[in-house]
Design a protein around this motif. Structure first.
Motif, mmCIF file in Angstrom:
data_model
loop_
_atom_site.group_PDB
_atom_site.id
_atom_site.type_symbol
_atom_site.label_atom_id
_atom_site.label_comp_id
_atom_site.label_asym_id
_atom_site.label_seq_id
_atom_site.Cartn_x
_atom_site.Cartn_y
_atom_site.Cartn_z
ATOM 1 N N LEU A 135 0.833 -1.209 0.000
ATOM 2 C CA LEU A 135 0.000 0.000 0.000
ATOM 3 C C LEU A 135 0.864 1.254 0.000
ATOM 4 N N ALA A 136 1.928 1.253 0.804
ATOM 5 C CA ALA A 136 2.829 2.414 0.833
ATOM 6 C C ALA A 136 3.460 2.640 -0.536
ATOM 7 N N THR A 137 3.818 1.561 -1.221
ATOM 8 C CA THR A 137 4.398 1.681 -2.559
ATOM 9 C C THR A 137 3.371 2.211 -3.552
ATOM 10 N N LEU A 138 2.131 1.738 -3.446
ATOM 11 C CA LEU A 138 1.077 2.224 -4.343
ATOM 12 C C LEU A 138 0.894 3.727 -4.190
ATOM 13 N N GLU A 139 1.044 4.222 -2.968
ATOM 14 C CA GLU A 139 0.957 5.673 -2.750
ATOM 15 C C GLU A 139 2.210 6.358 -3.289
ATOM 16 N N GLY A 140 3.381 5.827 -2.928
ATOM 17 C CA GLY A 140 4.634 6.465 -3.331
ATOM 18 C C GLY A 140 4.837 6.507 -4.829
ATOM 19 N N GLN A 141 4.358 5.478 -5.539
ATOM 20 C CA GLN A 141 4.536 5.409 -6.990
ATOM 21 C C GLN A 141 3.368 6.026 -7.753
ATOM 22 N N GLY A 142 2.383 6.568 -7.027
ATOM 23 C CA GLY A 142 1.304 7.292 -7.680
ATOM 24 C C GLY A 142 0.172 6.439 -8.227
ATOM 25 N N TYR A 143 0.108 5.143 -7.827
ATOM 26 C CA TYR A 143 -0.984 4.305 -8.315
ATOM 27 C C TYR A 143 -2.310 4.647 -7.625
ATOM 28 N N LEU A 144 -2.212 5.028 -6.346
ATOM 29 C CA LEU A 144 -3.408 5.382 -5.584
ATOM 30 C C LEU A 144 -3.154 6.692 -4.847
ATOM 31 N N PRO A 145 -4.175 7.539 -4.705
ATOM 32 C CA PRO A 145 -3.990 8.800 -3.972
ATOM 33 C C PRO A 145 -3.703 8.539 -2.490
ATOM 34 N N PRO A 146 -2.970 9.443 -1.840
ATOM 35 C CA PRO A 146 -2.657 9.256 -0.412
ATOM 36 C C PRO A 146 -3.898 9.055 0.459
ATOM 37 N N ALA A 147 -4.971 9.784 0.166
ATOM 38 C CA ALA A 147 -6.180 9.669 0.991
ATOM 39 C C ALA A 147 -6.776 8.265 0.890
ATOM 40 N N VAL A 148 -6.746 7.678 -0.301
ATOM 41 C CA VAL A 148 -7.271 6.321 -0.490
ATOM 42 C C VAL A 148 -6.408 5.316 0.270
ATOM 43 N N VAL A 149 -5.100 5.452 0.140
ATOM 44 C CA VAL A 149 -4.191 4.530 0.830
ATOM 45 C C VAL A 149 -4.375 4.648 2.339
ATOM 46 N N ALA A 150 -4.537 5.868 2.833
ATOM 47 C CA ALA A 150 -4.714 6.064 4.276
ATOM 48 C C ALA A 150 -5.971 5.336 4.763
ATOM 49 N N GLU A 151 -7.063 5.435 4.014
ATOM 50 C CA GLU A 151 -8.296 4.742 4.425
ATOM 51 C C GLU A 151 -8.142 3.230 4.341
ATOM 52 N N LEU A 152 -7.498 2.746 3.273
ATOM 53 C CA LEU A 152 -7.294 1.302 3.153
ATOM 54 C C LEU A 152 -6.406 0.778 4.278
ATOM 55 N N ARG A 153 -5.356 1.515 4.575
ATOM 56 C CA ARG A 153 -4.437 1.086 5.643
ATOM 57 C C ARG A 153 -5.149 1.066 7.000
ATOM 58 N N ASP A 154 -5.845 2.166 7.321
ATOM 59 C CA ASP A 154 -6.509 2.230 8.627
ATOM 60 C C ASP A 154 -7.625 1.197 8.725
ATOM 61 N N GLY A 155 -8.382 1.042 7.624
ATOM 62 C CA GLY A 155 -9.444 0.039 7.631
ATOM 63 C C GLY A 155 -8.885 -1.364 7.797
ATOM 64 N N TYR A 156 -7.812 -1.661 7.084
ATOM 65 C CA TYR A 156 -7.186 -2.980 7.171
ATOM 66 C C TYR A 156 -6.686 -3.242 8.583
ATOM 67 N N GLU A 157 -6.019 -2.273 9.187
ATOM 68 C CA GLU A 157 -5.491 -2.478 10.532
ATOM 69 C C GLU A 157 -6.624 -2.688 11.535
ATOM 70 N N PHE A 158 -7.712 -1.939 11.391
ATOM 71 C CA PHE A 158 -8.841 -2.130 12.297
ATOM 72 C C PHE A 158 -9.412 -3.542 12.138
ATOM 73 N N LEU A 159 -9.536 -3.986 10.913
ATOM 74 C CA LEU A 159 -10.054 -5.332 10.661
ATOM 75 C C LEU A 159 -9.122 -6.407 11.225
ATOM 76 N N ARG A 160 -7.818 -6.200 11.096
ATOM 77 C CA ARG A 160 -6.869 -7.190 11.613
ATOM 78 C C ARG A 160 -6.859 -7.200 13.144
ATOM 79 N N TYR A 161 -6.944 -6.026 13.769
ATOM 80 C CA TYR A 161 -7.069 -5.994 15.235
ATOM 81 C C TYR A 161 -8.343 -6.737 15.679
ATOM 82 N N THR A 162 -9.421 -6.516 14.924
ATOM 83 C CA THR A 162 -10.674 -7.206 15.241
ATOM 84 C C THR A 162 -10.511 -8.716 15.086
#
Length: 981
Positions: free
Chosen positions: A373-400
């Motif tokens: 996900l960090a690479t997708l943001e850094g290389q311009g495949y996905l906007p930072p805001a999208v990556v931030a939501e995917l990352r936070d959502g994923y971490e919440f799901l994994r904690y759950t």
């Protein structure tokens, strides 16, 4: 996402906490007063942690009662409060297994150690002393250590009984390679995960050292079976890990272990899309690490295709549909892994980009999802805001997920239906009650699902529902020849085609052409789906005839590589940008047709129309090449060419879109050339030194590299255009007589000549992606007859004693592009001395004007005597923007004349090499009137802008004679006033 903070235990969990504490204290006291003292000495913070953990985890509470000494030992070692050091977990297991005498004892020790670590990991997870990354890493390290150490113990035992497996070809002992797949491979194991494994061995043969030899496959099959039993079998001590072998070739019906060659053959011939998806995360977790690395390299082409592979999206879409059907069938909507907006959807998003782009963008060839996900943001495949939501959502799901599994050490991703377990999950996640937690979970699942649909969902569906008919369905009968020619032409004409018969003929030519006839069924289906889309978007364009004329050659070129058609079908925005750019420029259309990999650049509109600055160009290219092995010259050359093609397209697109003015276009193209030359010089230097050793300086020290590449002409003047060649001169400052220090020494002169030849080879060799640049070396001392590489001293002597005036004119536009700073500074000093010496003005005017007359005679428009005849300004007469009178070269010659004439009194004229800034200097020094300076600058930019437009239209730099009349007359006036003609 920040760690969920612990909250006070809710009332429903307090009785559990009290009961756990009392029970544990009783168990400890039963062990004796000394042991009981350990517990009574616990600090209050640890006691509170104990209450929280036992209230939330039945598993920990049960283990604390079954083996209180184990928990006390963990506390005594401080392992409940601190992170383990790298390698510490494996070393502990090594010590645990030391002296193990049989397989039953191996199983017992493995299970007891697993239980100890599971208690520690759950404790630290629930108390939030460990974050998600640490928890997943510890679990994965535990699996790695257990798999590898159990394998090695079993290998020794079986080798003693049946002999050492030995390769028939290599004659060397063989070890198994154990690949961890899925979350284990990505170092993302969850609290109660099974482990997906694949077993392989390097080569066939048989065992050596036993009375009855075993075939290697038989040996490793037996070993694999024993390893699975050691890890998976449930005993009184529990299990280590549930082992799943279904990802191996042919699944449960396939051989348990295969040789490398059999694995490679299987994936090459029969590998399916879901197996590519699974293999992304494959990692060697046990056995022979060196051989395992070789195996993964063998399988890499199966996983990562060298072209853009948008067919991967369709495969992932189909996989997701199958999962959704299973979820609905089994009533698993509350499954946070497989259900809508679950963990699997985040994984699919990341892996879609990996499968599509990973073959070309090596930065995507990694396993951990958060890093992808960090690479997708850094290389311009996905906007930072999208990556931030995917990352936070994923971490919440994994904690759950971890909270669900911590309760009973059970493999589940289903939300609980009991009030007690709901309270536990909410508490672990830091929420005061279930509803607060569930609202946040619903929010994240909604955001994940929305992003998933943007990436994976079918573009023909809106809001998840299939459309009534696919885009362009009205064109399908025409394409499939269900209409006669008259009806087809009528439909084309009514849709807006000016020359309907020609459009029909082009479509028929494509349909009946050899490329399409040779297509396989899947490719033809993709083409049949794409052409109607193309026609639908073409008629929305102002010039559909032009669009069709320029885009159909591309379609024909990629017909046999239909993944490109999927790319355009899956990305309507990219198709729209393709049509716009091709209609605007046949040069762009030809570039994309020759190099379809450029279609990748159309996916990101923001990146397409925003070329990077010079430092970013250098950093991006350097990063790309760093990921390629130093000895893989072919891939390095391809990477350089793709980089140039991609950024050249971005500059051209920006110029067409009007987001980049002329001067910036030339800046970017020049920066691009410099970034490439820097890497080419580094590659050539590294290869030459590896072969011959390092050359020496006159004082005997080693060169580093004491070599520069000097740019003349357009690259020197920061005025590169699309398709410009490079005028280069190579200069070194080594000792030409001293030998290099390598095993095959040659003298310095030979070394630098071969270095120069290597650079030219890297720049000009034709590969599947074309060549980097045409290179012109004729401006070096003595031209084509001179040495390819000059020493700095020889260059200086030539310029001072032998060079013609026209060579000094060329030197005005010369500058160091890349290479050694010290030698570069010395070159600038030589240039300043040569150009800054006083000259006899009359002789200078004569030489400059005579040279210009020769050029005009040889290169100018013959019909108008190089733009000097009386009818040169007629509309019917052509005007060569560069060579005719009053054009680009006249302005360049005036600037060069002025620099040679006056720089001995005004050395600031030599500061820059581009005409615009030298003209600024002439105005500031009062050598030319300000009005004339502005006039020349505006005329120069107007000519170059027109030349750029012509180049993008694949037209020569010639316009009608009635254009630029005022500019030409003024340029000629100033030419005469300077006494040049």
């Amino acid at each position: 996402m920040s760690l969920p903070s612990p909250v006070d235990l809710p009332a429903s969990l307090l009785p559990l906490a009290d009961r756990a504490e009392r029970s544990f204290q009783a168990a400890v006291e039963a062990l004796g007063a000394e042991v009981a003292g350990y517990f009574s000495a616990w600090p209050e913070a640890r006691r509170q942690d104990f209450r929280r953990v036992c209230a939330n985890s039945e598993f920990v509470a049960e283990q604390a009662l079954r083996d209180p000494e184990m928990l006390l030992a963990l506390a005594e070692a401080g392992e409940l409060e601190r992170s383990l050091n790298p390698g510490e977990l494996r070393q502990q297991l090594v010590e645990t297994l030391d002296g193990c005498v049989d397989e039953n004892e191996l199983a017992r020790r493995l299970r007891r150690y697993r239980t100890r670590q599971q208690v520690r990991i759950i404790w630290r997870d629930i108390t939030r002393r460990a974050d998600l990354k640490e928890t997943c890493r510890d679990l994965s390290d535990l699996a790695d250590a257990g798999i590898d150490l159990a394998y090695r113990w079993l290998y020794e035992q079986l080798s003693a009984q049946s002999g050492v497996p030995t390769g028939a070809r290599s004659g060397t002992p063989q070890h198994m390679v154990i690949l961890g797949m899925g979350k284990l491979g990505a170092v993302e194991l969850n609290l109660s995960s099974d482990i997906d494994l694949i077993f392989a061995y390097p080569e066939g043969g048989e065992t050596v050292g036993a009375k009855r030899a075993l075939d290697n496959q038989e040996f490793f099959t037996r070993l694999g079976q024993r390893l699975i039993k050691a890890l998976d079998a449930i005993t009184l001590d529990g299990f280590v890990f549930r082992v799943d072998m279904r990802l191996r070739p042919y699944g449960s019906s396939g051989a348990l272990v295969l040789s490398f060659s059999a694995l490679e053959q299987y994936y090459q011939d029969q590998g399916r899309d879901w197996e590519r998806y699974a293999m992304i995360k494959a990692r060697v977790v046990g056995g022979d690490q060196v051989a395992g690395k070789q195996l993964l390299e063998l399988l890499r082409p199966f996983v990562y295709r060298r072209y853009l592979d948008f067919s991967a999206i369709e495969a992932l879409r189909n996989m997701k549909q199958l999962i959704q059907q299973e979820v609905r069938r089994k009533g698993m909507a509350e499954n946070i892994k497989l259900g809508s907006g679950g963990i699997r959807e985040v994984e699919f998003i990341a892996q879609a980009f990996q499968l599509i782009h990973g073959g070309r963008d090596l930065s995507l060839q990694q396993r951990p999802l958060l890093k992808v996900l960090a690479t997708l943001e850094g290389q311009g495949y996905l906007p930072p805001a999208v990556v931030a939501e995917l990352r936070d959502g994923y971490e919440f799901l994994r904690y759950t997920e971890h909270a669900l599994q911590a309760i009973a050490d059970r493999q589940t991703q289903m939300l609980p239906d009991s009030d007690l377990d709901r309270a536990r999950v909410a508490c672990i996640l830091g929420f005061p009650d279930w509803m607060s937690f569930f609202e946040r979970l619903a929010f994240w699942r909604g955001r994940v699902d929305w992003h998933f649909r943007q990436v994976i969902a079918d573009p023909d569906e809106e809001d998840g529902a299939p459309s009534e008919s696919s885009p362009g369905s009205e064109w399908l009968p025409l394409w499939e020849e269900a209409l006669d020619e008259e009806s087809a032409c009528r439909q084309l004409s009514e849709a807006g085609f000016a020359d309907a018969p020609a459009a029909w003929k082009r479509l028929a030519g494509l349909r009946n052409g050899p490329q399409v006839r040779a297509m396989q069924r899947l490719g033809r289906e993709r083409l049949d789906a794409f052409i109607p889309r193309l026609l639908t978007m073409a008629v929305e364009h102002g010039e559909p005839d032009l669009v069709l004329e320029r885009v159909l050659p591309l379609v024909e070129a990629v017909a046999r590589r239909s993944a490109y058609l999927v790319l355009l079908s899956e990305n309507p925005g990219a198709l729209e940008r393709l049509l716009m750019l091709c209609a605007a420029s046949p040069w762009i259309a030809e570039q994309i047709t020759r190099f379809p990999l450029l279609l990748d650049e159309l996916l990101n509109e923001g990146r397409l129309y925003s070329p990077p600055q010079a430092p970013e160009l250098v950093a991006e290219l350097s990063e790309r090449l760093m990921r390629i092995p130093e000895d893989d010259l072919e891939q390095q050359m391809e990477a350089l060419r793709h980089f140039k093609l991609a950024h050249g397209l971005r500059v051209a697109a920006s110029e067409i879109a009007g987001t980049l003015p002329l001067m910036k276009v030339s800046d970017y193209l020049t920066w691009l050339a410099e970034a490439i030359l820097e890497q080419v010089l580094a590659l050539a230097w590294r290869q030459s030194v590896a072969k011959y050793g390092t050359p020496r300086r006159p004082d005997g020290s080693l060169c580093d590299p004491d070599f520069i590449i000097v740019g003349y002409g357009k690259v020197g003047g920061i005025e590169l255009g699309h398709g410009s060649d490079l005028d280069l001169v190579f200069i070194h400052d080594g000792d030409p007589q001293a030998e290099t220090d390598g095993p095959k020494p040659i003298d310095g002169a030979q070394f630098f000549t071969r270095l120069g030849q290597r650079i030219i080879h890297l720049l000009t060799t034709q590969t599947p992606s074309g060549q980097l640049y045409e290179v012109d070396m004729r401006l070096r001392p003595s031209g084509a007859a001179g040495l390819l590489v000059s020493s700095l001293g020889a260059f200086q002597r030539y310029q001072e004693n032998e060079a013609w005036t026209w060579e000094h004119q060329a030197l005005v536009r010369a500058r160091v592009l890349v290479g050694c700073r010290r030698v570069g500074a010395a070159f600038e000093q030589v240039r300043a001395v040569v150009l800054g010496r006083p000259r006899e003005l009359e002789a200078l005017r004569t030489e400059v004007s005579e040279m210009r007359a020769k050029m005009r005679d040889n290169l100018g428009t013959r019909e108008t005597a190089g733009g000097t005849s009386a009818d040169a300004f007629e509309a019917s007469a052509p005007f060569d923007l560069k060579q005719d009178a009053g054009g680009i070269v006249d302005i360049e010659f005036m600037v060069q004349y002025a620099a040679l004439a006056w720089s001995h009194r005004h050395p600031e004229l030599l500061r820059y090499t581009d005409n615009i800034r030298i003209l600024d200097g002439l105005g500031e020094a009062g050598l030319l009137p300000g009005a004339d300076v502005q006039l020349l600058q505006e005329a120069y930019k107007a000519y170059r802008s027109a030349a750029h437009r012509q180049a993008l239209q694949k037209q020569p730099g010639v316009v009608s004679g009635d254009q630029f009349q005022a500019e030409r007359r003024e340029v000629l006036r100033i030419w005469r006033e300077l006494g040049l003609g």
